[in-house]
Design an enzyme around this catalytic site. Structure first.
Site, short mmCIF file in Angstrom:
data_model
loop_
_atom_site.label_atom_id
_atom_site.label_comp_id
_atom_site.label_asym_id
_atom_site.label_seq_id
_atom_site.Cartn_x
_atom_site.Cartn_y
_atom_site.Cartn_z
N TYR A 10 -23.72 -49.46 -71.71
CA TYR A 10 -24.88 -50.15 -71.13
C TYR A 10 -26.04 -50.21 -72.11
O TYR A 10 -26.65 -51.27 -72.31
CB TYR A 10 -25.29 -49.47 -69.81
CG TYR A 10 -24.30 -49.81 -68.73
CD1 TYR A 10 -24.44 -50.99 -68.00
CD2 TYR A 10 -23.19 -49.02 -68.49
CE1 TYR A 10 -23.51 -51.36 -67.06
CE2 TYR A 10 -22.25 -49.37 -67.54
CZ TYR A 10 -22.41 -50.54 -66.83
OH TYR A 10 -21.48 -50.92 -65.90
N LYS A 210 -38.10 -38.47 -72.39
CA LYS A 210 -37.03 -39.12 -71.62
C LYS A 210 -36.70 -38.28 -70.37
O LYS A 210 -36.59 -38.80 -69.26
CB LYS A 210 -35.81 -39.27 -72.53
CG LYS A 210 -34.60 -39.86 -71.87
CD LYS A 210 -34.79 -41.32 -71.54
CE LYS A 210 -33.72 -41.79 -70.59
NZ LYS A 210 -34.00 -43.07 -70.00
N CYS A 268 -57.98 -27.64 -49.12
CA CYS A 268 -57.21 -28.76 -48.56
C CYS A 268 -55.73 -28.78 -48.94
O CYS A 268 -54.86 -28.82 -48.06
CB CYS A 268 -57.84 -30.09 -48.97
SG CYS A 268 -59.51 -30.27 -48.32
N1 LIG Z 1 -27.33 -46.38 -68.67
C1 LIG Z 1 -28.63 -46.31 -68.67
O1 LIG Z 1 -29.31 -46.91 -67.86
C2 LIG Z 1 -29.33 -45.49 -69.72
C3 LIG Z 1 -30.71 -45.68 -69.93
C4 LIG Z 1 -31.34 -44.96 -70.92
C5 LIG Z 1 -30.64 -44.03 -71.67
N2 LIG Z 1 -29.31 -43.83 -71.43
C6 LIG Z 1 -28.60 -42.87 -72.29
O2 LIG Z 1 -27.95 -43.61 -73.32
C7 LIG Z 1 -26.69 -43.03 -73.63
C8 LIG Z 1 -25.59 -44.04 -73.41
O3 LIG Z 1 -25.54 -44.38 -72.03
P1 LIG Z 1 -24.63 -45.57 -71.51
O4 LIG Z 1 -24.89 -45.66 -70.05
O5 LIG Z 1 -24.84 -46.75 -72.38
O6 LIG Z 1 -23.17 -44.94 -71.78
P2 LIG Z 1 -21.77 -45.67 -71.60
O7 LIG Z 1 -20.81 -44.63 -71.13
O8 LIG Z 1 -21.92 -46.93 -70.83
O9 LIG Z 1 -21.39 -46.10 -73.08
C9 LIG Z 1 -21.01 -45.20 -74.08
C10 LIG Z 1 -20.09 -45.95 -75.03
O10 LIG Z 1 -19.85 -45.12 -76.14
C11 LIG Z 1 -18.49 -45.32 -76.54
N3 LIG Z 1 -18.08 -44.18 -77.38
C12 LIG Z 1 -17.71 -42.95 -77.01
N4 LIG Z 1 -17.40 -42.20 -78.09
C13 LIG Z 1 -17.61 -42.99 -79.17
C14 LIG Z 1 -17.49 -42.79 -80.56
N5 LIG Z 1 -17.12 -41.62 -81.06
N6 LIG Z 1 -17.80 -43.81 -81.38
C15 LIG Z 1 -18.19 -45.01 -80.89
N7 LIG Z 1 -18.33 -45.26 -79.57
C16 LIG Z 1 -18.04 -44.25 -78.72
C17 LIG Z 1 -17.74 -45.46 -75.24
O11 LIG Z 1 -16.48 -46.05 -75.41
C18 LIG Z 1 -18.73 -46.31 -74.43
O12 LIG Z 1 -18.48 -47.68 -74.62
C19 LIG Z 1 -26.59 -41.78 -72.75
O13 LIG Z 1 -27.06 -40.68 -73.47
C20 LIG Z 1 -27.50 -42.08 -71.59
O14 LIG Z 1 -27.98 -40.91 -70.99
C21 LIG Z 1 -28.65 -44.57 -70.49
#
Ligand SMILES: NC(=O)c1ccc[n+]([C@@H]2O[C@H](COP(=O)([O-])OP(=O)(O)OC[C@H]3O[C@@H](n4cnc5c(N)ncnc54)[C@H](O)[C@@H]3O)[C@@H](O)[C@H]2O)c1
Length: 438
Positions: A10, A210, A268
């Protein structure tokens, strides 16, 4: 810039298309070949408003592509962003498995690459991770030297799924957590064109932001829902109450009450919380969050007591007694509770509060203090020097500029316990200083 984005989930997919749309050249890296194939075929690996059409158009221009080959992607780019998942482990701690694998991949690729490379961590990681974990691991794996030919920054992502593209282009701010000007310059170039302030800070503050933001959002939702259920039971439309509540931008939706400091009190807040809890109980409604707010506040007072008692039993000068400066209202003041706790444990106390004069106390205020602190008038002094006389520990509940100047002039050999946040006292280097939340 030429950017490799590790993890096309995402965060990675949204950042990838948006950065490409801004004119950067993006190489997405993912271990999942299906995602890589989708991207290379001009399709989005995620369902998110605005991503599919951007992916198709940008793929046609060649500004975005994807690969499973980390080394090739690092070699072809100047900056690597890490946005792999950090899901909760069994103990609640974020799993570092994917992040560690990426660090090794980037490190190996950098061994064969000359010149400077920047690594921007976007995955959510606990405060301290970038400096104490990512930096040494990447330095060891790459043979590059942080600050010389390797810049490592933390840049948290605040996008929300469902409005992620909009959030990317119009964020409240961009947080750059870096340890060098070169690191800040990378992030400034990366986000050039985004209309939001870019805030320079340390990686630790950026990492903590964060967590603090998401915890606050969760607390806001839980608060609104607990209030909502309680009001519903009273036949009140909570949506109307909260709509009007949100119109107050001075105290309700504002920075007010969001500064770490000492406990709340007064006539309060504790009273109203008790009443709401009691009302909920009487209607058999559970409000776990509201029910624990007073406990949390008491814990904070206890924290201050522990900071003082760690210094051993001694004479303590307490500055500030009323529940806030500029009033003589002592009812349920957390400083009165702290004073009471200290007296109960055998500390000698002298108290200074410019606004409190025993002779002028009356009514419920007078009754309260006489009940809580017997012989209170003997402890209170209107003279700063007398308050400090013989005190080994100085506790600042709230103090004005004159008192702070006097404390500063007489700080040698004393401990300062700061519940207010007086930077000039914190800056003194020859004093035993401890702040309540800093
Ligand atoms: N989803 C959200 O709304 C959001 C918002 C802000 C921050 N975050 C943070 O961002 C990070 C990612 O979240 P996300 O929701 O995008 O995760 P996600 O699970 O959707 O995507 C992670 C991706 O990383 C890939 N991956 C795993 N191991 C890998 C490797 N060794 N090399 C290359 N790719 C690899 C996976 O195949 C997957 O496509 C997390 O730490 C999350 O907490 C997420």
């Amino acid at each position: 810039m030429k950017i490799s984005v590790f993890g096309m989930g995402y965060v990675g997919a949204v950042s990838g298309v948006c950065l490409a749309e801004m004119g950067h050249e993006v190489v997405g890296v993912d271990t999942n070949p299906l995602k890589v194939d989708l991207i290379n075929a001009g399709q989005s690996p995620i369902v998110e408003v605005g991503v599919a059409e951007r992916m198709k158009a940008l793929r046609e221009t060649g500004r975005i592509r994807a690969t499973t080959d980390a080394a090739e992607a690092v070699t072809a780019t100047d900056v690597s962003m890490i946005s792999v998942g950090t899901p909760s482990g069994p103990d609640g701690m974020p799993s570092m498995a994917a992040l560690d694998a990426v660090i090794q991949d980037i490190g190996r690729a950098l061994r064969a690459k000359d010149g400077t490379h920047a690594v921007v961590v976007r995955s959510t990681v606990l405060p301290g991770t970038t400096e104490t974990h990512v930096t040494p691991a990447l330095a060891a794996a790459s043979g590059h030297v942080p600050g010389q030919d390797l810049e490592i920054c933390f840049n948290p992502e605040f996008l929300r799924e469902g409005s992620a593209v909009k959030d990317f282009f119009k964020p409240p701010f961009t947080i750059a957590g870096c340890t060098s000007d070169a690191g800040f310059a990378v992030l400034e170039k990366l986000y050039d064109g985004i209309e939001a302030p870019l805030i320079r800070t340390t990686p630790r503050v950026a990492e903590s932001l964060k967590y603090v933001s998401n915890a606050f959002h969760a607390v806001k939702i839980a608060f609104a829902n607990e209030v909502g259920v309680l009001l519903k039971s009273l036949g009140i439309d909570s949506r109307e109450t909260m709509r009007i509540f949100c119109e107050d931008r001075d105290l309700n939706i504002s920075p007010a009450y969001l500064r770490p400091g000492f406990a709340f009190g007064g006539s309060c807040l504790p009273k109203e919380l008790r009443a709401l809890q009691s009302l909920a109980r009487s209607r058999h409604i559970d409000v776990p969050m509201l029910a624990h707010v007073l406990d949390s506040n008491h814990r904070h007072i206890e924290q201050a007591f522990e900071m003082i008692s760690r210094r051993g039993r001694c004479r303590v000068a307490l500055f500030g007694l009323a529940f806030k400066p500029g009033t003589d209202d002592l009812r349920e003041s957390p400083l009165v509770l702290l004073a009471e706790r200290l007296i109960g444990k055998g500390f000698e106390l002298s108290i200074f509060d410019r606004s409190v004069e025993t002779a002028r106390l009356m009514g419920s205020n007078k009754e309260y203090i006489e009940r809580e602190i017997p012989h209170f008038e003997r402890l209170l002094t209107g003279d700063v020097e007398r308050a400090l006389d013989g005190a080994r520990v100085v506790v600042i509940g709230h103090a004005g500029a004159d008192e702070i100047a006097a404390i500063r002039a007489a700080h040698h050999g004393r401990t300062i316990i700061d519940l207010q946040g007086v930077r000039e006292l914190q800056a003194l280097d020859d004093v035993d200083y401890e702040g309540i939340c800093w």
